[in-house]
Write an enzyme that holds these catalytic residues in place. Structure first.
Site, short mmCIF file in Angstrom:
data_model
loop_
_atom_site.label_atom_id
_atom_site.label_comp_id
_atom_site.label_asym_id
_atom_site.label_seq_id
_atom_site.Cartn_x
_atom_site.Cartn_y
_atom_site.Cartn_z
N HIS A 149 61.99 11.74 95.44
CA HIS A 149 61.89 11.14 94.11
C HIS A 149 60.56 10.39 93.94
CE1 HIS A 149 65.64 12.01 92.13
NE2 HIS A 149 66.35 11.60 93.17
N GLU A 159 65.73 10.77 98.63
CA GLU A 159 65.19 9.64 97.86
C GLU A 159 63.67 9.60 97.95
OE1 GLU A 159 67.16 8.32 95.79
OE2 GLU A 159 68.96 9.12 96.73
N CYS A 176 72.62 14.78 92.53
CA CYS A 176 71.70 13.72 92.16
C CYS A 176 72.16 13.07 90.86
CB CYS A 176 70.30 14.30 91.98
SG CYS A 176 69.03 13.11 91.55
#
Length: 187
Positions: free
Chosen positions: A163, A160, A111
């Site tokens: 996140h 993603e 990441c």
């Protein structure tokens, strides 16, 4: 142009927030942010540009990683078997189903918001279905869609998406996974 200095690192409070919905129609600011995010991901996959701008290679970037707590992210990821390139600019995604069958990246996930030396094994669903707003970064057109993803693009989407929930891959890392098969590239 976004650079690595614009990507916040683990420990920054924004990375642990649940991101807010993006208002539609898309504001100029949100649209330009999404374009900048896509540019960083695309540039990070170009060897010449990674060297020139000191970029870390990536296949995705979520708005919280650039200190914007909004539900949007970009993906540029090839399917491991077909080679089809998934280039998606996504706002307000919602994963609506996960397969029970799991997989993981054998080399581990990484990441941009976590020290580049850290990679880890993370169980992910082999297939997902998500309700999304896809943004055409040329025309600004937004398409509401339900998409199905599997393999590498599906793993990137899940990473993603995490996140947006304030979750990092390091929260889900396992030292060793022996009960499921890793994702295989080039078969």
């Amino acid at each position: 142009m976004l650079l690595m200095k614009d990507v916040i690192q683990d420990g920054h409070p924004t990375l642990r927030l649940r991101a807010k919905e993006v208002e539609l129609p898309l504001s100029d600011e949100d649209f330009n942010t999404l374009k900048d995010m896509m540019e960083l991901v695309v540039n990070s996959q170009n060897e010449e540009l990674t060297e020139k701008y000191n970029l870390r290679p990536s296949v995705g970037l979520a708005a919280p990683q650039i200190n914007i707590s909004k539900k949007m992210f970009c993906i540029v990821a090839p399917h491991e078997k077909t080679g089809q390139l998934y280039k998606l600019a996504v706002i307000n995604p919602k994963i609506i189903s996960f397969s029970e069958e799991k997989t993981y990246l054998g080399g581990g996930e990484g990441c941009l918001s976590v020290d580049e030396e850290i990679t880890g094994l993370v169980r992910r669903s082999k297939r997902i279905k998500a309700r999304v707003n896809l943004v055409n970064l040329e025309t600004r057109e937004i398409t509401k869609a339900v998409i199905k993803l599997n393999g590498f693009p599906g793993i990137v989407f899940q990473h993603e998406y995490d996140h947006l929930l304030g979750v990092l891959f390091v929260d889900k890392m396992e030292e060793y996974i022996s009960d499921i098969e890793p994702l295989q590239f080039g078969e």
